[in-house]
Design a protein around this motif. Structure first.
Motif, PDB file in Angstrom:
ATOM      1  N   GLU A 125       5.182  -3.635   4.178  1.00  0.00           N
ATOM      2  CA  GLU A 125       4.501  -2.472   4.306  1.00  0.00           C
ATOM      3  C   GLU A 125       2.872  -2.032   3.713  1.00  0.00           C
ATOM      4  N   ILE A 126       3.045  -0.840   3.621  1.00  0.00           N
ATOM      5  CA  ILE A 126       0.821  -1.159   3.520  1.00  0.00           C
ATOM      6  C   ILE A 126       0.296   0.273   3.132  1.00  0.00           C
ATOM      7  N   ILE A 127      -0.475   0.762   2.342  1.00  0.00           N
ATOM      8  CA  ILE A 127      -1.045   1.521   1.411  1.00  0.00           C
ATOM      9  C   ILE A 127      -2.229   2.122   2.111  1.00  0.00           C
ATOM     10  N   LEU A 128      -2.370   3.312   3.182  1.00  0.00           N
ATOM     11  CA  LEU A 128      -3.931   3.204   4.051  1.00  0.00           C
ATOM     12  C   LEU A 128      -5.060   3.516   2.973  1.00  0.00           C
ATOM     13  N   PRO A 129      -5.690   3.440   3.259  1.00  0.00           N
ATOM     14  CA  PRO A 129      -6.735   3.231   2.040  1.00  0.00           C
ATOM     15  C   PRO A 129      -7.401   5.194   2.414  1.00  0.00           C
ATOM     16  N   VAL A 130      -7.562   5.801   3.328  1.00  0.00           N
ATOM     17  CA  VAL A 130      -7.525   6.932   3.415  1.00  0.00           C
ATOM     18  C   VAL A 130      -6.768   7.864   3.075  1.00  0.00           C
ATOM     19  N   VAL A 135       2.816   2.674   4.830  1.00  0.00           N
ATOM     20  CA  VAL A 135       3.288   2.913   6.808  1.00  0.00           C
ATOM     21  C   VAL A 135       4.033   0.534   6.279  1.00  0.00           C
ATOM     22  N   THR A 136       5.837   1.582   7.118  1.00  0.00           N
ATOM     23  CA  THR A 136       6.073   0.084   7.416  1.00  0.00           C
ATOM     24  C   THR A 136       5.614   0.117   9.200  1.00  0.00           C
ATOM     25  N   TRP A 137       5.227  -2.021   9.108  1.00  0.00           N
ATOM     26  CA  TRP A 137       5.200  -1.971  10.168  1.00  0.00           C
ATOM     27  C   TRP A 137       6.133  -3.727  10.891  1.00  0.00           C
ATOM     28  N   LYS A 138       6.498  -3.726  12.029  1.00  0.00           N
ATOM     29  CA  LYS A 138       7.262  -5.074  11.851  1.00  0.00           C
ATOM     30  C   LYS A 138       6.152  -6.331  12.777  1.00  0.00           C
TER      31      LYS A 138
END
Length: 244
Positions: A125-130, A135-138
């Protein structure tokens, strides 16, 4: 915490037994004459299916790990198979970005660094800067890679969108991950995703640093993986040309 191996050479725990980047132990052997016979079909190389076939033939391990490998594990296996079969030395042709001259660079494949997963979780998981969305990615598997290749063939002008469409599982606030939604992502968010993919995935660090013998300029380039990576394919091409 157990210290992880740092390089492809160090990842061989005992003769023929390797610690894969996602953390499991498996057996890798070199190619045989019978394998080469199976792999001479040029159609396999045109679609790059030969790479998957080489791994399938030469890797033994738990079925849940080998049936549909993580891309990081598959690439690790592919380079190890090349090392075992033909040795560590790999010659590539490089054109210097500084002086423009062409030279042959010998890379020691055994020194390529290996990145290991910190845990067995295959999603990140990452919180997008803008957009500030989560977002959850695999991590990609071989089946995902084949899906991406097909997308790139059918929609060749949207390579970035295709990759994100395959990798992203969920975007906060969106009911589904669609092509239109991905197209609207700010480029700074996309760059953050790319960096997260690179830093938190597993596999072999394929960047190499050849140095020009004419002007001493050091390049940073990805190690080329192509049919010539396996020398028997060069013999096949020479024979085909001689028959024309």
């Amino acid at each position: 915490m157990i210290e992880r191996p740092q390089t492809l050479r160090d990842s061989e725990l005992s003769p023929g037994i390797f610690l894969f980047p996602s953390g499991w132990e498996g057996k890798i052997r070199g190619l045989t004459t019978a394998d080469e016979d199976k792999l001479r079909d040029r159609r396999l190389w045109k679609t790059m299916q030969a790479m998957d076939e080489i791994v399938r033939l030469c890797v033994e391990g738990p079925e849940e790990k080998t049936k549909d490998m993580l891309i990081g594990d598959a690439l690790f296996a592919l380079v190890q198979i090349r090392r075992i079969s033909y040795g560590d030395e790999y010659e590539i042709k490089v054109q210097c970005s500084n002086c423009g001259r062409v030279y042959i660079w010998q890379e020691d494949l055994g020194t390529l660094p290996v990145r290991y997963l910190e845990d067995e979780n295959e999603t990140r998981e990452i919180i997008l800067p803008v957009s500030k969305k989560k977002v959850t990615w695999k991590l990609l598997r071989q089946s995902d890679d084949r899906k991406l290749m097909k997308l790139n063939e059918t929609v060749p002008n949207e390579l970035t969108t295709n990759e994100l469409l395959v990798r992203i599982i969920a975007i906060e606030g969106e009911q589904a991950v669609t092509r239109d939604i991905i197209r609207q992502l700010p480029v700074r968010d996309v760059e953050a995703l790319r960096q997260d993919f690179e830093e938190r995935d597993c596999g072999v660090d394929m960047l190499i640093y050849p140095s020009c013998p004419y002007c001493d300029f050091e390049e940073e380039i990805p190690l080329p993986i192509q049919p010539a990576f396996f020398p028997f394919m060069q013999v096949t091409r020479r024979k085909q040309r001689s028959l024309k």
